[in-house]
Design a protein around this motif. Structure first.
Motif, PDB file in Angstrom:
ATOM      1  N   VAL A 113       0.861  -1.182   0.000  1.00  0.00           N
ATOM      2  CA  VAL A 113       0.000   0.000   0.000  1.00  0.00           C
ATOM      3  C   VAL A 113       0.899   1.234   0.000  1.00  0.00           C
ATOM      4  N   PRO A 114       0.827   2.056  -1.031  1.00  0.00           N
ATOM      5  CA  PRO A 114       1.733   3.213  -1.104  1.00  0.00           C
ATOM      6  C   PRO A 114       1.425   4.248  -0.033  1.00  0.00           C
ATOM      7  N   ARG A 115       2.459   4.947   0.410  1.00  0.00           N
ATOM      8  CA  ARG A 115       2.253   6.051   1.338  1.00  0.00           C
ATOM      9  C   ARG A 115       1.560   7.206   0.617  1.00  0.00           C
ATOM     10  N   ASP A 116       0.697   7.870   1.332  1.00  0.00           N
ATOM     11  CA  ASP A 116      -0.058   8.998   0.804  1.00  0.00           C
ATOM     12  C   ASP A 116       0.677  10.275   1.223  1.00  0.00           C
ATOM     13  N   ILE A 117       1.137  11.065   0.245  1.00  0.00           N
ATOM     14  CA  ILE A 117       1.828  12.311   0.536  1.00  0.00           C
ATOM     15  C   ILE A 117       0.865  13.452   0.230  1.00  0.00           C
ATOM     16  N   LYS A 118       0.559  14.264   1.260  1.00  0.00           N
ATOM     17  CA  LYS A 118      -0.469  15.292   1.149  1.00  0.00           C
ATOM     18  C   LYS A 118       0.183  16.674   1.283  1.00  0.00           C
ATOM     19  N   PHE A 119       0.105  17.452   0.213  1.00  0.00           N
ATOM     20  CA  PHE A 119       0.749  18.761   0.151  1.00  0.00           C
ATOM     21  C   PHE A 119      -0.284  19.861   0.422  1.00  0.00           C
ATOM     22  N   PHE A 120      -0.026  20.681   1.416  1.00  0.00           N
ATOM     23  CA  PHE A 120      -0.916  21.795   1.745  1.00  0.00           C
ATOM     24  C   PHE A 120      -0.433  23.006   0.940  1.00  0.00           C
ATOM     25  N   GLY A 121      -1.120  23.249  -0.211  1.00  0.00           N
ATOM     26  CA  GLY A 121      -0.630  24.184  -1.201  1.00  0.00           C
ATOM     27  C   GLY A 121      -1.486  25.430  -1.345  1.00  0.00           C
ATOM     28  N   PHE A 122      -0.816  26.537  -1.570  1.00  0.00           N
ATOM     29  CA  PHE A 122      -1.464  27.833  -1.721  1.00  0.00           C
ATOM     30  C   PHE A 122      -1.003  28.457  -3.043  1.00  0.00           C
ATOM     31  N   GLN A 123      -1.672  28.079  -4.129  1.00  0.00           N
ATOM     32  CA  GLN A 123      -1.335  28.559  -5.465  1.00  0.00           C
ATOM     33  C   GLN A 123       0.154  28.386  -5.772  1.00  0.00           C
ATOM     34  N   GLY A 124       0.626  27.166  -5.581  1.00  0.00           N
ATOM     35  CA  GLY A 124       2.000  26.823  -5.920  1.00  0.00           C
ATOM     36  C   GLY A 124       2.974  26.869  -4.765  1.00  0.00           C
ATOM     37  N   GLU A 125       2.614  27.542  -3.672  1.00  0.00           N
ATOM     38  CA  GLU A 125       3.475  27.581  -2.488  1.00  0.00           C
ATOM     39  C   GLU A 125       3.044  26.471  -1.527  1.00  0.00           C
ATOM     40  N   VAL A 127       3.288  24.856   2.032  1.00  0.00           N
ATOM     41  CA  VAL A 127       3.673  25.300   3.375  1.00  0.00           C
ATOM     42  C   VAL A 127       4.071  24.116   4.250  1.00  0.00           C
ATOM     43  N   PHE A 128       3.308  23.022   4.199  1.00  0.00           N
ATOM     44  CA  PHE A 128       3.702  21.816   4.920  1.00  0.00           C
ATOM     45  C   PHE A 128       3.140  20.589   4.224  1.00  0.00           C
ATOM     46  N   ILE A 129       3.696  19.434   4.595  1.00  0.00           N
ATOM     47  CA  ILE A 129       3.416  18.178   3.893  1.00  0.00           C
ATOM     48  C   ILE A 129       3.129  17.095   4.920  1.00  0.00           C
ATOM     49  N   GLU A 130       2.066  16.363   4.703  1.00  0.00           N
ATOM     50  CA  GLU A 130       1.655  15.264   5.578  1.00  0.00           C
ATOM     51  C   GLU A 130       1.973  13.935   4.895  1.00  0.00           C
ATOM     52  N   GLN A 131       2.581  13.017   5.634  1.00  0.00           N
ATOM     53  CA  GLN A 131       2.893  11.687   5.109  1.00  0.00           C
ATOM     54  C   GLN A 131       2.092  10.654   5.905  1.00  0.00           C
ATOM     55  N   VAL A 132       1.238   9.934   5.210  1.00  0.00           N
ATOM     56  CA  VAL A 132       0.361   8.961   5.863  1.00  0.00           C
ATOM     57  C   VAL A 132       0.647   7.579   5.295  1.00  0.00           C
ATOM     58  N   GLY A 133       0.859   6.630   6.175  1.00  0.00           N
ATOM     59  CA  GLY A 133       1.096   5.252   5.765  1.00  0.00           C
ATOM     60  C   GLY A 133       0.072   4.328   6.371  1.00  0.00           C
ATOM     61  N   HIS A 141       1.931   8.444  10.783  1.00  0.00           N
ATOM     62  CA  HIS A 141       1.828   9.883  10.539  1.00  0.00           C
ATOM     63  C   HIS A 141       3.177  10.537  10.724  1.00  0.00           C
ATOM     64  N   ALA A 142       3.539  11.437   9.771  1.00  0.00           N
ATOM     65  CA  ALA A 142       4.756  12.244   9.880  1.00  0.00           C
ATOM     66  C   ALA A 142       4.531  13.516   9.070  1.00  0.00           C
TER      67      ALA A 142
END
Length: 244
Positions: A113-125, A127-133, A141-142
């Motif tokens: 099962v691949p890890r889910d990488i979640k990018f909190f993005g503001f029109q290309g910027e 700010v932080f990234i969530e890694q869920v496995g 969670h990381a």
């Protein structure tokens, strides 16, 4: 706000139109009652489009007796899968409760099962990234900052009651995933969007777009520090001004 992107089928069409790579959709169903798994590849993913946080998602591989689900580590018959998904549909008050069948994605290291990488993005910027496995119990969670540098529990606190806290593990293709997330963030006509990606054997792929992430909106699950909140608020203002 482009709320239509919360519909996974419409998000898939949006990604394709924008020239952004995403998982292939093999089939879709209007409800759990119409799920038909005959004639599908030996491996695939069954997803309810109306739920969140991987609730109801099944990563399936065909067996002699039915299907093995990597998410739950259980074997099901086709009848049992349909019955399980009927139970899942009761968790939502949505009038429409469709399902999709996607290609199964494997990370280059072969994990089931691949890890889910979640990018909190503001029109290309970013700010932080969530890694869920996925694990046998709670999801792992990381967190990272917008440049994929590890964050700590002091930066963003994940409640151990809901998550297994692990050390951030930057993917080998992190630069490609970050670039893809930035492109998708700019393409979405909103000041903020969470962009989900996966690492696959054919490169980074987009998963979905979320305009109101539940993990942040639900009080107590995740608590950003004041510094992270300030960075996100500042990024929102800049993104909103660019769209106006």
């Amino acid at each position: 706000m482009p709320w239509y992107l919360h519909d996974k089928l419409k998000a898939h069409e949006f990604f394709k139109y924008a020239g952004l790579p995403t998982a292939e959709i093999y089939r879709h169903f209007d409800s759990a009652d119409t799920i038909d798994l005959d004639g599908l590849p030996d491996e695939f993913v069954l997803k309810p489009t109306f739920l969140f946080s991987a609730i109801g998602v099944m990563v399936l591989a065909r067996t002699d007796n039915g299907f093995y689900d990597s998410m739950s580590d259980k074997e099901y018959t086709a009848v049992q899968i349909k019955a399980f998904q009927k139970q899942m549909s009761l968790k939502s008050n949505h009038a429409s409760k469709p399902y999709i069948v996607e290609e199964r994605i494997r990370e280059p290291d072969g994990r089931a099962v691949p890890r889910d990488i979640k990018f909190f993005g503001f029109q290309g910027e970013i700010v932080f990234i969530e890694q869920v496995g996925n694990s046998s119990g709670k999801p792992t969670h990381a967190w990272f900052d917008g440049d994929f540098n590890p964050l700590t529990q002091d930066d963003i606190y994940s409640d151990p009651k809901y998550f297994e806290i692990v050390e951030p593990e930057r993917p080998d293709n992190w630069e490609q995933q970050l670039n893809l997330a930035r492109r998708a963030s700019v393409a979405v006509p909103a000041p903020f969007a969470r962009i989900d990606t996966y690492s696959s054997t054919r490169g980074p792929l987009l998963g979905e777009v979320t305009l109101v992430p539940g993990v942040i909106a639900l009080e107590g699950y995740v608590t950003p520090s004041e510094r992270i909140e300030w960075l996100a608020g500042h990024a929102w203002k800049k993104a909103a001004s660019r769209l106006n």
